[in-house]
Design an enzyme around this catalytic site. Sequence first.
Site, PDB file in Angstrom:
ATOM      1  N   LYS A  72     -51.845  31.614 -26.078  1.00 49.46           N
ATOM      2  CA  LYS A  72     -50.610  32.405 -26.009  1.00 49.46           C
ATOM      3  C   LYS A  72     -49.400  31.470 -25.854  1.00 49.46           C
ATOM      4  O   LYS A  72     -49.568  30.270 -25.603  1.00 49.46           O
ATOM      5  CB  LYS A  72     -50.691  33.384 -24.839  1.00 49.46           C
ATOM      6  CG  LYS A  72     -50.827  32.726 -23.475  1.00 49.46           C
ATOM      7  CD  LYS A  72     -50.951  33.778 -22.388  1.00 49.46           C
ATOM      8  CE  LYS A  72     -51.113  33.121 -21.007  1.00 49.46           C
ATOM      9  NZ  LYS A  72     -51.053  34.082 -19.922  1.00 49.46           N
ATOM     10  N   ARG A  75     -51.750  42.241 -10.289  1.00 51.52           N
ATOM     11  CA  ARG A  75     -50.914  42.244 -11.490  1.00 51.52           C
ATOM     12  C   ARG A  75     -51.440  43.360 -12.369  1.00 51.52           C
ATOM     13  O   ARG A  75     -51.690  44.452 -11.873  1.00 51.52           O
ATOM     14  CB  ARG A  75     -51.030  40.857 -12.150  1.00 51.52           C
ATOM     15  CG  ARG A  75     -49.787  40.382 -12.833  1.00 51.52           C
ATOM     16  CD  ARG A  75     -49.884  38.936 -13.297  1.00 51.52           C
ATOM     17  NE  ARG A  75     -51.034  38.657 -14.173  1.00 51.52           N
ATOM     18  CZ  ARG A  75     -51.234  37.505 -14.789  1.00 51.52           C
ATOM     19  NH1 ARG A  75     -50.379  36.517 -14.645  1.00 51.52           N
ATOM     20  NH2 ARG A  75     -52.279  37.310 -15.558  1.00 51.52           N
ATOM     21  N   TYR A  90     -21.818  14.910 -16.244  1.00 56.23           N
ATOM     22  CA  TYR A  90     -21.171  16.059 -15.589  1.00 56.23           C
ATOM     23  C   TYR A  90     -21.220  15.924 -14.070  1.00 56.23           C
ATOM     24  O   TYR A  90     -22.257  15.565 -13.501  1.00 56.23           O
ATOM     25  CB  TYR A  90     -21.885  17.359 -15.964  1.00 56.23           C
ATOM     26  CG  TYR A  90     -21.571  17.871 -17.354  1.00 56.23           C
ATOM     27  CD1 TYR A  90     -20.277  18.269 -17.688  1.00 56.23           C
ATOM     28  CD2 TYR A  90     -22.577  17.962 -18.309  1.00 56.23           C
ATOM     29  CE1 TYR A  90     -19.997  18.754 -18.951  1.00 56.23           C
ATOM     30  CE2 TYR A  90     -22.301  18.447 -19.578  1.00 56.23           C
ATOM     31  CZ  TYR A  90     -21.010  18.841 -19.899  1.00 56.23           C
ATOM     32  OH  TYR A  90     -20.732  19.322 -21.145  1.00 56.23           O
ATOM     33  N   MET A 105     -26.905  19.438 -21.929  1.00 63.56           N
ATOM     34  CA  MET A 105     -27.673  20.296 -22.839  1.00 63.56           C
ATOM     35  C   MET A 105     -28.385  19.463 -23.911  1.00 63.56           C
ATOM     36  O   MET A 105     -29.518  19.757 -24.286  1.00 63.56           O
ATOM     37  CB  MET A 105     -26.766  21.331 -23.502  1.00 63.56           C
ATOM     38  CG  MET A 105     -27.546  22.403 -24.223  1.00 63.56           C
ATOM     39  SD  MET A 105     -26.561  23.599 -25.116  1.00 63.56           S
ATOM     40  CE  MET A 105     -25.692  24.443 -23.832  1.00 63.56           C
TER      41      MET A 105
HETATM   42  C1  LIG Z   1     -55.653  36.732 -18.400  1.00 59.86           C
HETATM   43  C2  LIG Z   1     -55.620  35.238 -18.508  1.00 59.86           C
HETATM   44  N1  LIG Z   1     -56.768  34.569 -18.658  1.00 59.86           N
HETATM   45  C3  LIG Z   1     -56.800  33.227 -18.767  1.00 59.86           C
HETATM   46  C4  LIG Z   1     -55.634  32.481 -18.713  1.00 59.86           C
HETATM   47  C5  LIG Z   1     -55.715  30.979 -18.800  1.00 59.86           C
HETATM   48  O1  LIG Z   1     -55.357  30.409 -17.569  1.00 59.86           O
HETATM   49  P1  LIG Z   1     -55.350  28.824 -17.356  1.00 59.86           P
HETATM   50  O2  LIG Z   1     -54.257  28.301 -18.193  1.00 59.86           O
HETATM   51  O3  LIG Z   1     -55.069  28.663 -15.903  1.00 59.86           O
HETATM   52  O4  LIG Z   1     -56.685  28.351 -17.779  1.00 59.86           O
HETATM   53  C6  LIG Z   1     -54.409  33.142 -18.551  1.00 59.86           C
HETATM   54  C7  LIG Z   1     -53.177  32.354 -18.469  1.00 59.86           C
HETATM   55  O5  LIG Z   1     -52.236  32.643 -17.807  1.00 59.86           O
HETATM   56  C8  LIG Z   1     -54.405  34.560 -18.443  1.00 59.86           C
HETATM   57  O6  LIG Z   1     -53.270  35.237 -18.293  1.00 59.86           O
END
Ligand SMILES: Cc1ncc(COP(=O)(O)O)c(C=O)c1O
Length: 379
Positions: A43, A139, A267, A315
């Site tokens: 992701k 969560r 700055y 920046m």
């Molecule tokens: C649901 C879920 N599983 C697995 C992971 C992977 O976690 P990590 O990067 O700590 O291995 C994440 C990352 O945030 C996650 O949200």
Amino acid sequence: MPYTQHTSGRPTWLEIDLDAVAHNFQRARAAVAPATGIYPVVKGDGYGLGVLPIARRLLAAGANGLCVATVEEASELRKEGITHPLILLSGLSAGVEESVAALGLQPFVFDPAQLAPLSQAARSRPLTLFLKVYTGMGRLGLLPEQLPEALRLLRTLPGIRLAGLVSHLACADQPEHPDNQRQIDTLRSLLTQYGLSQGQTSLANSGAILARPDSHFSWVRPGILLYGASPFFPANQAQQIGLQPVVSWYTRIVQLRSLPAGTAIGYGQTFVTQHPSLIAILPVGYADGYNRLLGNRAQVLLHGCRVPVIGRVSMDSIAIDVTGLPAVETGTLVTLLGRDGNEAITLEEMAAWRQTIPYEVITNLGKRVAKYPISAQSL
Ligand SMILES: Cc1ncc(COP(=O)(O)O)c(C=O)c1O
């Protein structure tokens, strides 16, 4: 030394070592039982490092499928011809169900109300899903008392099939934290209570993969370890647990000036030269993900030596003090992250300077920083 020389355009670039990604994948593979599935988490554009080359390399290395956060991320992978299973960790918002079905995604369902729209979307193409249960993360997730309703809906609604229960650990970065055991036990007892023990259960992220074999269940979800950072930050460095660095960040000096003592830099004039100094300007700033907290704190590498970042981060640029270093000129290579000779700036070190975690350092890398995947294999 970089593989790519980057001699034209703005000289601020990243090298992503795909061989190191594959090595780190094998580190995860070695930590789990042979039958355990591995679905790397790619992701956030592969944790900011550029998803496609990384995704392809992980699949070539034997990953069973991939985990993404949003339908858009999954769509990008499908458009590039990736046909492996794609698991949607969190992005099941109202209105995306048709796309989930069309792309053949396997979503984490965290509310029973999500099941009817998914069933509707699954009219023409059956859909496999996971129920994400709350075991302690606080969560996304179904409360354990919502499970019976979700299971009843799954039995009655057409087109949708339960693959298994999933959950997420809150303290996997501290393997001995008592809440890990509590979460594992909660998940186990839910599986037993509802007769789901044969399902495709998943709980473990990077920290749990390496340190909690009791959390592995059927398949695991490694993220940060693949990208070459320790999931146990700040307790240790990636190298100490057999991981290889994946990302290097380079730039070149664009201006070099000898300045008298008493010259203010940047700055707010937060740095003033104490003696005649040789100051170099680098074309990298907070718009590139070189965070402002690094000003007057971080170091960079030049000819294998550590050199301080002075003044505030702008920046688009930073200043470094190269007084006394030989053979420094406009165009000289500077390493912001990675190795130069015997010195290395690790993700963990940069995260500590920035008062954050390695995850944020890499996912905040700016879009305008060119990324070059490198590998000893042909790409
Ligand atoms: C649901 C879920 N599983 C697995 C992971 C992977 O976690 P990590 O990067 O700590 O291995 C994440 C990352 O945030 C996650 O949200």
